[in-house]
Structures are given as C-alpha cells and as structure tokens.
Design an enzyme around this catalytic site. Structure first.
Site, short mmCIF file in Angstrom:
data_model
loop_
_atom_site.label_atom_id
_atom_site.label_comp_id
_atom_site.label_asym_id
_atom_site.label_seq_id
_atom_site.Cartn_x
_atom_site.Cartn_y
_atom_site.Cartn_z
N HIS A 31 56.29 42.84 -1.93
CA HIS A 31 56.78 41.49 -2.25
C HIS A 31 56.80 41.38 -3.78
O HIS A 31 55.99 42.03 -4.46
CB HIS A 31 55.77 40.51 -1.65
CG HIS A 31 56.13 39.06 -1.76
ND1 HIS A 31 55.97 38.34 -2.92
CD2 HIS A 31 56.64 38.19 -0.85
CE1 HIS A 31 56.35 37.09 -2.71
NE2 HIS A 31 56.77 36.97 -1.46
N ASP B 33 47.35 43.93 -0.64
CA ASP B 33 47.94 42.60 -0.49
C ASP B 33 47.96 42.30 1.01
O ASP B 33 48.75 42.85 1.76
CB ASP B 33 49.36 42.62 -1.08
CG ASP B 33 50.14 41.36 -0.76
OD1 ASP B 33 49.63 40.50 -0.03
OD2 ASP B 33 51.30 41.25 -1.23
N GLN C 200 50.24 39.23 4.69
CA GLN C 200 50.87 39.23 6.03
C GLN C 200 49.99 39.91 7.08
O GLN C 200 50.48 40.21 8.17
CB GLN C 200 52.23 39.96 5.96
CG GLN C 200 53.25 39.28 5.09
CD GLN C 200 53.75 37.96 5.66
OE1 GLN C 200 53.59 37.67 6.84
NE2 GLN C 200 54.35 37.14 4.80
N LYS D 207 49.25 30.97 4.99
CA LYS D 207 49.83 31.90 5.96
C LYS D 207 48.86 32.19 7.11
O LYS D 207 49.17 32.95 8.01
CB LYS D 207 50.23 33.21 5.27
CG LYS D 207 51.42 33.04 4.31
CD LYS D 207 51.82 34.37 3.75
CE LYS D 207 52.65 34.27 2.50
NZ LYS D 207 54.05 33.93 2.74
N CYS E 44 61.98 37.86 -0.95
CA CYS E 44 61.19 38.20 -2.16
C CYS E 44 60.86 39.69 -2.19
O CYS E 44 59.75 40.07 -2.60
CB CYS E 44 59.91 37.38 -2.24
SG CYS E 44 60.22 35.65 -2.55
#
Ligand code: PMP
Length: 406
Positions: A123, A200, A203, A226, A364
């Site tokens: 991202h 990261d 997600q 999220k 993104c």
C-alpha cells in the site's frame, strides 16, 4: 462452532438500512469495517460521562480515564501477544505508525548507500515513507517482485538482501489482491542476517490470530477502523530494544521527561512515542472492538470468511469475461477483479445503484497496478457479517453490468 450471522448483523446498526431502496450490501471492509453498537455506545458513554484529558490531572475523571486508556493498551498487548505493555504505542493509524518507524528507525540506523526492502504488493502507506527516507538519507529502495498469482517470490527476496540492508517492510496481507504473505518465512530469512522486519498488519489482524512473539517480527502495525474499532486510532508494536534506541518522531507534551530552554530529555516508553493528547476515547473503543471479535472468536471468523471467499470465487469465476486478479494459494476474504471491455468505474457505478458497496480503482497500490499492467480493479472485501445471499446480489449486479455494457 458455526456463527449466527443474523444475530451478529444485529450488532452492526449501519447494516440495517436501504440504499437506493435496496438492502445495503457492504463489501468495502478492506477500506473500513463497520462498528458494533457496543463500540459506538462506549464512545458516547465516555463523552457523556467520563471525558477528561488523561495523564495530566490528579482529579478523579482524569485518573479514571488514564487507567482505562492504559487498560486498553493491555487489551491490545494481549491480543497481539506482545511481551510488554510499553511495546504497544497508540498512533492515529497504520499510516502514522509506519511514518513513525520510517522516520525514527531511519534517523538512527539508515545512512548513505544503505538499502531498504519493501515489496510490489505494498500500500502507498508502506512505500512513500521509505521513499522519503531514502531521499533524505541517500539510501536505496529495493522491491520484492511477485509471480503471476500475486505472490511474493521469496527466492528473489533472498537475493535482494545484502550487507547494506537495514530493514525489511512488507504487508501481512495485500489490500489490493488479498494475498497472505508468508511473513514467518520472510522474517526468518531477514533474521538470519540480523535484519529487522516491519509487518504492515492493516489487512490481517481483523481476520485471524496474530502473535507477534511467535512471528518474532520487530514491528507490527495496524489501524483501529479496519478491525471494527473507531477511526483515528492505530497501533505501533515494536520490540522494546528498537523502541528504546529510536529517537522520537513527534515531539511536544507527554513525550518529555524534563524541558528547559536549553535542553529536553524524553519520557520512557510508550509515552516517548505518544506526543500530545492521544485519542484516548478511540483507544478505549478499540479495546472494546477487540473484545467483541474475541467473543465472536477469531478462529470462527477466519473459517467463515474463508467460506465466503470460496463461495464468491466460484460464483464470480463463472461470469464470462470476469478475471480475478490475485489468485494466490493463501488468500484473505478479498476478491479483486476486472471485466473484459468494461471500465471499473462504469461497473462500480452500476453496482452502487444496486445498493452494493465495492471499491474500484488502484486501492492505493499504484506500483502494483503498474506491474500488473492494469489501471485498477473492482474489489469486494468480505467480513464475518456478510452472507452468501449478499454475494448472490453482487453476482446478479455483475450480470446486469454485463448486459448494460457488454
Ligand atoms: N496498509 C494497508 C495494507 C492498508 O490496506 C491500508 C489501508 N487501506 C493502510 C496501510 C493504511 O491504513 P490507514 O489509512 O488506516 O492508515
């Protein structure tokens, strides 16, 4: 145990509404998830009954809320299985977490000619901060390539590592394709050369158990919004040994020990990285959201979402001219696809008119789209409050799109 989805859906008030006179089908969970009533209630309760700036007062409200903020930190620590509470830093979100690490780690450890490894799947939030660091320090950004299924090629990754590599920063799950990366292996490979790894997790945390001790990652970051929590809150997990050595990113109140006009000394962890008034309301809301999904059960969530993914993949694949982008063996409940000769945006507009929220565009991840030679995709991202009937509605909407534009 199987989940009672209709009961779960009642916990999310926003889902019970019509858009263009059709029941809302919310398939944009990759962008943000909806909030259970108890998270919304928690925020209202704090503002109605408990609000006071934390850490600063000796008065009752301030002391009580400071305790609740620190309790929220403990909930996060347990959730990701960090060793210490002070390894959990509250930020405004994944973006701020990565910027903090890129700046602070970069300031301390990255010099001219050094190398940083990221991947094609990132991202923008895990690209741009490293690019800026490389410009500032005259360092070099190296990129792990992907295969035709949208999986990282780990043999190429190994080849990119050199004596100049200072950090590896990759996502756990790709927001654009849904690929679950083999981060355990990625971390092991880097650690063989004593190179730290940032994951990261924007997600991934909402889809299954994450254990930072077991993974042995050096940094793990994610966003509250999220994971069914409030906006404006995120987490930066870092191993104590790095966070102690790294200089602060933001400076000001709270992060100091002693200030004079001549010199300032910094506070201990975690406050060293929490300058200014933190979003304590959202931090407490995040803890509520975590407790909520723990009650639903992360294993149950993962199993049910896999069922939705398999169902949707089969259904969508059967549509002529529809191509799924990202066919990794290990995927989270995200499907990206394109329709032959139909622009994503046109399709998105029609799907929207059916009351279905999907996302269209580059998500993104422009460099990823460039590498795939496409402008963007249509992305449906599922949560445990979604149903197979809703997937059927998307299928029907796509048939309508094809009729209109095909
Ligand atoms: N990384 C990934 C993989 C993401 O999906 C996102 C959000 N789409 C981000 C980083 C940035 O998260 P935020 O906007 O909450 O800071």
């Amino acid at each position: 145990m199987s989940l009672d989805i209709q009961k779960i859906r009642k916990d999310f008030p926003i889902l019970n509404q019509q858009i263009y006179k059709k029941p809302l089908v919310y398939f944009d969970n990759g962008a943000t998830t909806q909030k259970p009533q108890l998270v919304i209630d928690e925020e209202v309760k704090i503002y109605s009954e408990e609000n006071s700036n934390i850490h600063r007062g000796v008065h009752y409200l301030s002391e009580q809320l400071t305790q609740r903020y620190e309790d929220a930190r403990k909930v996060v620590r347990k959730f990701i299985n960090a060793k210490h509470d002070h390894e959990v830093i509250f930020t405004s979100g994944t973006t701020e977490s990565i910027n903090t690490i890129a700046f602070s780690f970069g300031e301390k450890y990255v010099n001219e000619g050094d190398e940083i490894i990221i991947s094609t799947l990132e991202h923008h939030a895990n690209i741009v901060p490293w690019q800026i660091l490389c410009e500032r320090k005259n360092a070099v950004l190296k990129i792990i390539p992907i295969n035709e299924n949208g999986e990282l090629i780990l043999e190429e990754y190994e080849k990119l590592i050199s004596s100049k590599t200072k950090i590896v920063a990759v996502n756990h799950v790709s927001n654009a394709l849904g690929t679950i990366n083999d981060i355990k292996r990625i971390i092991e490979i880097a650690h063989k050369r004593d190179i730290p790894v940032l994951i990261d997790g924007a997600q991934s945390v909402q889809h299954g158990n994450v254990d930072v001790k077991e993974l042995d990652c050096d940094f793990y970051v994610f966003s509250g919004h999220k994971i069914y929590g409030p906006n404006g809150i995120g987490v930066l997990y870092g191993k104590e040994k790095w966070l102690n050595e790294m200089p602060p990113f933001m400076t000001g109140g709270e992060m100091i020990k002693k200030v004079s006009f001549e010199k300032t000394t910094f506070n201990e962890l975690p406050l060293k990285f929490e300058a200014g008034t933190p979003n304590y309301v959202a931090a407490i809301g995040l803890a509520k959201a975590i407790e909520y999904i723990q009650n639903v059960g992360l294993k149950n969530i993962a199993e049910y979402e896999k069922e939705l993914l398999d169902y949707a993949t089969k259904k969508l694949e059967s549509i002529e001219g529809l191509k799924i982008i990202g066919t990794a063996q290990n995927k989270i409940s995200i499907i990206s696809f394109i329709l032959e000769d139909i622009h994503n945006y046109d399709a998105g507009m029609v799907i929207d008119k059916m009351g279905i929220a999907v996302r269209t565009g580059h998500h993104c991840a422009e460099p990823l789209m460039d590498s795939l030679n496409i402008e963007g995709t249509i992305r449906a991202s599922f949560s445990f409050y979604n149903t197979k009937e809703e997937i059927n509605s998307l299928y029907d909407a796509l048939l309508t799109v094809k009729q209109m534009f095909g």
